[in-house]
Design a protein around this motif. Structure first.
Motif, PDB file in Angstrom:
ATOM      1  N   ASN A 192       0.866  -1.172   0.000  1.00 33.09           N
ATOM      2  CA  ASN A 192       0.000   0.000   0.000  1.00 33.09           C
ATOM      3  C   ASN A 192       0.905   1.225   0.000  1.00 33.09           C
ATOM      4  OD1 ASN A 192      -1.798   2.079   0.467  1.00 33.09           O
ATOM      5  ND2 ASN A 192      -2.057   1.583   2.636  1.00 33.09           N
ATOM      6  N   PRO A 193       1.303   1.714  -1.170  1.00 30.54           N
ATOM      7  CA  PRO A 193       2.259   2.831  -1.213  1.00 30.54           C
ATOM      8  C   PRO A 193       1.754   4.087  -0.517  1.00 30.54           C
ATOM      9  CG  PRO A 193       1.345   2.373  -3.398  1.00 30.54           C
ATOM     10  CD  PRO A 193       0.948   1.231  -2.519  1.00 30.54           C
ATOM     11  N   ALA A 194       0.436   4.271  -0.431  1.00 33.62           N
ATOM     12  CA  ALA A 194      -0.093   5.448   0.257  1.00 33.62           C
ATOM     13  C   ALA A 194       0.306   5.466   1.727  1.00 33.62           C
ATOM     14  CB  ALA A 194      -1.612   5.511   0.127  1.00 33.62           C
ATOM     15  N   GLY A 195       0.591   4.288   2.304  1.00 37.42           N
ATOM     16  CA  GLY A 195       0.988   4.208   3.702  1.00 37.42           C
ATOM     17  C   GLY A 195       2.332   4.833   3.989  1.00 37.42           C
ATOM     18  N   LEU A 196       3.106   5.160   2.942  1.00 37.92           N
ATOM     19  CA  LEU A 196       4.401   5.811   3.155  1.00 37.92           C
ATOM     20  C   LEU A 196       4.256   7.191   3.798  1.00 37.92           C
ATOM     21  CD1 LEU A 196       6.766   5.185   0.095  1.00 37.92           C
ATOM     22  CD2 LEU A 196       7.096   4.496   2.459  1.00 37.92           C
ATOM     23  N   THR A 197       3.081   7.794   3.706  1.00 37.31           N
ATOM     24  CA  THR A 197       2.896   9.105   4.328  1.00 37.31           C
ATOM     25  C   THR A 197       3.020   9.025   5.844  1.00 37.31           C
ATOM     26  OG1 THR A 197       0.487   8.755   4.342  1.00 37.31           O
ATOM     27  CG2 THR A 197       1.424   9.976   2.492  1.00 37.31           C
ATOM     28  N   ARG A 198       3.015   7.816   6.405  1.00 39.89           N
ATOM     29  CA  ARG A 198       3.175   7.664   7.853  1.00 39.89           C
ATOM     30  C   ARG A 198       4.641   7.645   8.279  1.00 39.89           C
ATOM     31  NH1 ARG A 198      -1.007   3.179   7.203  1.00 39.89           N
ATOM     32  NH2 ARG A 198      -3.006   4.144   7.701  1.00 39.89           N
ATOM     33  N   VAL A 199       5.548   7.609   7.311  1.00 34.41           N
ATOM     34  CA  VAL A 199       6.970   7.693   7.646  1.00 34.41           C
ATOM     35  C   VAL A 199       7.254   9.085   8.182  1.00 34.41           C
ATOM     36  CG1 VAL A 199       9.303   7.732   6.695  1.00 34.41           C
ATOM     37  CG2 VAL A 199       7.709   5.933   6.012  1.00 34.41           C
ATOM     38  N   TYR A 200       7.902   9.162   9.337  1.00 27.67           N
ATOM     39  CA  TYR A 200       8.125  10.462   9.981  1.00 27.67           C
ATOM     40  C   TYR A 200       9.227  11.255   9.283  1.00 27.67           C
ATOM     41  CZ  TYR A 200       9.249  13.969  13.427  1.00 27.67           C
ATOM     42  OH  TYR A 200       9.497  15.159  14.049  1.00 27.67           O
ATOM     43  N   ASP A 201      10.362  10.626   9.048  1.00 26.01           N
ATOM     44  CA  ASP A 201      11.470  11.307   8.377  1.00 26.01           C
ATOM     45  C   ASP A 201      12.200  10.299   7.485  1.00 26.01           C
ATOM     46  OD1 ASP A 201      13.379  13.047   7.560  1.00 26.01           O
ATOM     47  OD2 ASP A 201      14.342  13.291   9.489  1.00 26.01           O
ATOM     48  N   TRP A 202      13.187   9.588   8.052  1.00 25.31           N
ATOM     49  CA  TRP A 202      13.884   8.517   7.341  1.00 25.31           C
ATOM     50  C   TRP A 202      13.414   7.173   7.884  1.00 25.31           C
ATOM     51  CZ3 TRP A 202      17.263   9.047   3.299  1.00 25.31           C
ATOM     52  CH2 TRP A 202      17.788  10.316   3.064  1.00 25.31           C
ATOM     53  N   ASN A 203      13.277   6.189   6.996  1.00 22.26           N
ATOM     54  CA  ASN A 203      13.010   4.817   7.414  1.00 22.26           C
ATOM     55  C   ASN A 203      13.903   3.886   6.593  1.00 22.26           C
ATOM     56  OD1 ASN A 203      11.086   2.171   6.628  1.00 22.26           O
ATOM     57  ND2 ASN A 203      11.218   2.658   8.805  1.00 22.26           N
ATOM     58  N   VAL A 204      14.648   3.035   7.290  1.00 12.03           N
ATOM     59  CA  VAL A 204      15.548   2.082   6.641  1.00 12.03           C
ATOM     60  C   VAL A 204      15.175   0.683   7.119  1.00 12.03           C
ATOM     61  CG1 VAL A 204      17.934   1.352   6.311  1.00 12.03           C
ATOM     62  CG2 VAL A 204      17.390   3.780   6.524  1.00 12.03           C
ATOM     63  N   GLY A 205      15.095  -0.270   6.189  1.00  9.07           N
ATOM     64  CA  GLY A 205      14.735  -1.639   6.554  1.00  9.07           C
ATOM     65  C   GLY A 205      15.609  -2.669   5.869  1.00  9.07           C
ATOM     66  N   LEU A 206      15.851  -3.773   6.563  1.00 17.67           N
ATOM     67  CA  LEU A 206      16.628  -4.899   6.022  1.00 17.67           C
ATOM     68  C   LEU A 206      15.905  -6.178   6.377  1.00 17.67           C
ATOM     69  CD1 LEU A 206      19.284  -6.009   4.747  1.00 17.67           C
ATOM     70  CD2 LEU A 206      20.209  -6.060   7.077  1.00 17.67           C
ATOM     71  N   MET A 207      15.677  -7.052   5.388  1.00 17.06           N
ATOM     72  CA  MET A 207      14.937  -8.282   5.624  1.00 17.06           C
ATOM     73  C   MET A 207      15.714  -9.491   5.106  1.00 17.06           C
ATOM     74  SD  MET A 207      11.005  -9.232   4.689  1.00 17.06           S
ATOM     75  CE  MET A 207      11.272  -9.198   2.925  1.00 17.06           C
ATOM     76  N   GLY A 208      15.697 -10.559   5.898  1.00 15.69           N
ATOM     77  CA  GLY A 208      16.332 -11.815   5.513  1.00 15.69           C
ATOM     78  C   GLY A 208      15.350 -12.977   5.603  1.00 15.69           C
ATOM     79  N   TYR A 209      15.848 -14.195   5.322  1.00 17.95           N
ATOM     80  CA  TYR A 209      14.960 -15.357   5.289  1.00 17.95           C
ATOM     81  C   TYR A 209      15.735 -16.614   5.696  1.00 17.95           C
ATOM     82  CZ  TYR A 209      17.436 -16.402   0.971  1.00 17.95           C
ATOM     83  OH  TYR A 209      18.416 -16.672   0.059  1.00 17.95           O
ATOM     84  N   TYR A 210      14.958 -17.638   5.986  1.00 17.84           N
ATOM     85  CA  TYR A 210      15.529 -18.968   6.199  1.00 17.84           C
ATOM     86  C   TYR A 210      14.528 -19.992   5.682  1.00 17.84           C
ATOM     87  CZ  TYR A 210      16.877 -23.356   8.299  1.00 17.84           C
ATOM     88  OH  TYR A 210      17.208 -24.679   8.473  1.00 17.84           O
ATOM     89  N   THR A 211      15.005 -20.933   4.833  1.00 18.69           N
ATOM     90  CA  THR A 211      14.192 -22.059   4.397  1.00 18.69           C
ATOM     91  C   THR A 211      14.987 -23.349   4.604  1.00 18.69           C
ATOM     92  OG1 THR A 211      14.997 -22.028   2.114  1.00 18.69           O
ATOM     93  CG2 THR A 211      13.092 -20.647   2.612  1.00 18.69           C
ATOM     94  N   LYS A 212      14.285 -24.433   4.700  1.00 23.81           N
ATOM     95  CA  LYS A 212      14.910 -25.721   4.986  1.00 23.81           C
ATOM     96  C   LYS A 212      15.891 -26.127   3.901  1.00 23.81           C
ATOM     97  CE  LYS A 212      13.732 -30.534   6.033  1.00 23.81           C
ATOM     98  NZ  LYS A 212      12.624 -31.508   6.220  1.00 23.81           N
ATOM     99  N   HIS A 213      15.534 -25.855   2.657  1.00 23.60           N
ATOM    100  CA  HIS A 213      16.358 -26.333   1.541  1.00 23.60           C
ATOM    101  C   HIS A 213      17.447 -25.338   1.138  1.00 23.60           C
ATOM    102  CE1 HIS A 213      13.667 -29.712   1.051  1.00 23.60           C
ATOM    103  NE2 HIS A 213      12.635 -28.866   0.991  1.00 23.60           N
ATOM    104  N   LEU A 214      17.194 -24.048   1.331  1.00 22.66           N
ATOM    105  CA  LEU A 214      18.136 -23.046   0.844  1.00 22.66           C
ATOM    106  C   LEU A 214      18.970 -22.393   1.933  1.00 22.66           C
ATOM    107  CD1 LEU A 214      15.860 -21.237  -1.752  1.00 22.66           C
ATOM    108  CD2 LEU A 214      17.603 -22.956  -2.212  1.00 22.66           C
ATOM    109  N   GLY A 215      18.609 -22.621   3.177  1.00 25.13           N
ATOM    110  CA  GLY A 215      19.327 -21.962   4.252  1.00 25.13           C
ATOM    111  C   GLY A 215      18.885 -20.517   4.391  1.00 25.13           C
ATOM    112  N   SER A 216      19.803 -19.649   4.815  1.00 25.16           N
ATOM    113  CA  SER A 216      19.453 -18.251   5.064  1.00 25.16           C
ATOM    114  C   SER A 216      20.101 -17.339   4.040  1.00 25.16           C
ATOM    115  CB  SER A 216      19.870 -17.851   6.480  1.00 25.16           C
ATOM    116  OG  SER A 216      21.275 -17.992   6.634  1.00 25.16           O
TER     117      SER A 216
END
Length: 657
Positions: A42-66
């Motif tokens: 929902n790109p409209a939700g970006l208006t709730r960002v106060y100033d700067w927002n930085v995010g980092l996301m990772g994953y883990y699966t049984k076959h591929l690891g992290s």
């Protein structure tokens, strides 16, 4: 035909494990998006960002690891606009279909295995949001999507000896921009509605060859409606799309800064995924972990045929039946935001036009109010800080206590800054309101623009002409004292009962020597000269001359009133002239005239019925007697013959010195 699936894409838009204060991490919660990694929901939700927002996301699966899935950054670059960018190296889906082939070569059989490979990726995304009003925002997100199809084939070429087998791999590429437009509407802090228009592609090529079209992403247009509901420590969301998708989930907050979520995703009323997550917020950091369970039967035997794959069209790289069970985890950093926003400015009602003459003589003037709402579940100490140029804005109370979910109305006042330059013409002025629950960090900031008119601009309200009067200005005092001093001997010989009448006469006759009437120019806004300005210019219109003569009368202690006439003689025509108290008891009217139409009888402030004399100030060059004669005729016509007061077209506006 057996299939080997290599799957690198590890985080659904329904299980983006980031920013637990925004429940988009769970199915159906796109109305609550407030960070960059979930902005493609929902790109409209970006208006709730106060100033700067930085995010980092990772994953883990049984076959591929992290591994790392994506990194994003968003910046609010104005009061109403925010942009975001996401790089997702892990947003890749790869399918490999082994194809065993038996090749007859003479009396021999050669067994071989070729591969058909399809790779889908969405590595780049951009989002933009614009706040249209306090309740409404609009957003656009665009993802770059590429499709690669690899087909292996062979050809047998006869030779004099053994046949020659040529193996060749063909690659077909296709890419496009897939856009989404969302409209976020929040009629109250408890309810959020999102209308999303998805799959708006811009293609860069013709796509795969016709015989491989079935392998392309099915980017059929989709309209999605989402509803989010907040109540204290509970949130619930649901999404329904035109293609039969239904997503729903909820979030609870058992203790402060701890969040628990659960949700599910279904297609055509068949549940295909279950999600659960937990998160923790501390300071500017948000930590999340989420688990996705694929409940569809497509992986029940750990095998997938090509026909099964083609029957389950991939509409979205981030959400499809081929996503395997996984764990996602993330960290989100909200720069310059050390606390959860607890207050919001619900409404601002401020006069959009300010006339300086209304505030020059007042300590302050009420111009509107601000409605502040506590959207948290705790009592807060709040503070409003208004800021502007040219004028000062105050609120009352400036600091106050506000209960959970309470709305308070705070009054706004204005006064002119003494150290600011004089405003000579209409000017747009910015006013900013910061609402805070802790020092130095606003929960919300609102900006409005108002028009501040020049010092001579007048709103047309005759009562407000009093703000242009200057009884004690040096120019007025000098002129009136000069006139009275020069007529001192004459005034001493006059009956004391008649002295105010003759003082008024002498003052007007003096003006006839130095002032000329000029008609009021056709302007979009009325302008009134201060008395000293009219004396300096030696000219003025009816408003200017009425203000000048009234100032002179007031400076010598003579009570007066403005006569306000509108649309009596001509449509849309307004006129002002003077009525002054002669101080003569009605019993002695014959001392100045035997014509009863030359005056009106009004009780003065002492309760005595005295003669009030109408003066047409525009006849200043024709002296007092002529101005009195015409003024009396006008007054009789306006109030007696034409019943102007009864019709609301004529009135007497008394001015207290």
């Amino acid at each position: 035909m057996k299939l080997r699936l290599i799957l690198f894409f590890t985080a659904l838009n329904l299980a983006v494990a980031q920013n637990l204060t925004s429940p988009q991490t769970i199915a159906g919660f796109s109305p609550f998006v407030n960070s960059v990694l979930s902005s493609t929901l929902n790109p409209a939700g970006l208006t709730r960002v106060y100033d700067w927002n930085v995010g980092l996301m990772g994953y883990y699966t049984k076959h591929l690891g992290s591994g790392m899935h994506s990194v994003g950054i968003a910046k609010r670059f104005s009061e109403k606009q925010t942009i975001g960018f996401i790089y997702s190296p892990g947003a890749v889906l790869e399918f490999i279909f082994p194809s065993p082939v038996s090749i007859n070569i003479g009396n021999s059989i050669l067994n071989a295995e070729f591969q058909r490979k399809i790779v889908y990726s969405s590595n780049y995304a951009f989002a933009y949001a614009l706040k249209l009003s306090n309740e409404t925002s609009i957003g656009l997100s665009t993802r770059y999507i590429s499709q690669n199809f690899f087909e292996t084939d062979y050809k047998i070429q006869s030779t004099d000896s053994l046949p020659n087998i040529n193996i060749e791999t063909f690659q077909y590429k296709s890419s496009f921009l897939n856009s989404k437009i969302s409209l976020l509407y929040e009629p109250s802090p408890k309810i959020s509605l999102v209308f999303t228009f998805e799959n708006l592609p811009i293609k860069f090529d013709k796509g795969f060859p016709e015989k491989f079209k079935n392998f392309e992403i099915d980017n059929k247009f989709k309209l999605q409606t989402s509803l989010g509901f907040r109540f204290r420590n509970f949130k619930w969301g649901v999404e329904i799309s035109s293609l039969g998708d239904l997503l729903s989930g909820f979030e609870v907050q058992p203790i402060e800064n701890l969040f628990l979520r659960c949700g599910l995703s279904s297609e055509n009323l068949k549940v295909n995924a279950f999600l659960a997550g937990v998160g923790l917020r501390t300071g500017i950091f948000q930590f999340d972990i989420a688990y996705l369970k694929n409940t569809s039967n497509i992986w029940s035997d750990n095998k997938l045929t090509q026909s099964e794959f083609l029957s389950s069209h991939i509409r979205d790289i981030e959400l499809n039946k081929f996503i395997t069970d996984r764990i996602t985890f993330s960290i989100s950093i909200d720069m310059s935001r050390w606390h959860e926003k607890n207050l919001r400015i619900k409404n601002i009602v401020i006069q959009n036009e300010i006339f300086p003459h209304l505030i020059d003589e007042l300590e302050r003037k009420k111009i509107g109010f601000i409605e502040v709402e506590n959207i948290s579940n705790k009592t807060l100490n709040a503070k409003i800080e208004p800021k502007s140029t040219l004028i000062d804005i105050e609120v009352e109370p400036e600091e106050f206590q506000i209960k959970p979910y309470e709305t308070k109305t705070i009054l706004a006042y204005i006064f002119k800054k003494s150290n600011n330059p004089e405003i000579k013409e209409k000017t747009k002025v910015d006013i900013k309101f910061d609402i805070k629950s802790i020092p130095n960090v606003p929960d919300e900031t609102k900006r409005i623009k108002i028009s501040v008119y020049g010092k001579n601009d007048w709103n047309g309200n005759v009562e407000d002409l009093k703000f242009f009067l200057k009884f004690d200005s040096p120019e007025i005092l000098s002129l009136t004292r000069k006139v009275i001093w020069e007529r001192k001997d004459t005034l001493e010989k006059i009956d004391p009962m008649l002295r105010k009448f003759y003082q008024a006469k002498f003052l007007f006759d003096e003006l006839s020597k130095i002032i000329t009437y000029v008609s009021d120019p056709s302007l979009s806004i009325d302008r009134v000269q201060y008395p000293e300005e009219t004396l300096k210019l030696h000219t003025g219109d009816c408003d200017d001359l009425a203000v000048l003569y009234a100032s002179m009368l007031g400076s010598v202690g003579i009570d007066f009133a403005f006569v306000d006439v509108k649309a009596m003689r001509k449509p849309n025509e307004s006129h002002v002239y003077i009525l002054f108290d002669s101080g003569i008891d009605k019993k002695y009217a014959l001392n100045i005239t035997d014509n009863e139409k030359r005056y009106t009888i009004i009780k003065n402030k002492d309760g005595v019925e005295t003669l009030w004399i109408p003066i047409e100030t525009t006849l200043v060059r024709e002296k007092f007697d002529r101005a009195w004669e015409v003024g009396a005729e006008q007054f009789f016509d306006d109030f007696e013959l034409n019943l102007g007061q009864t019709k609301g077209k004529a009135r007497i506006v008394f001015i207290q010195k």
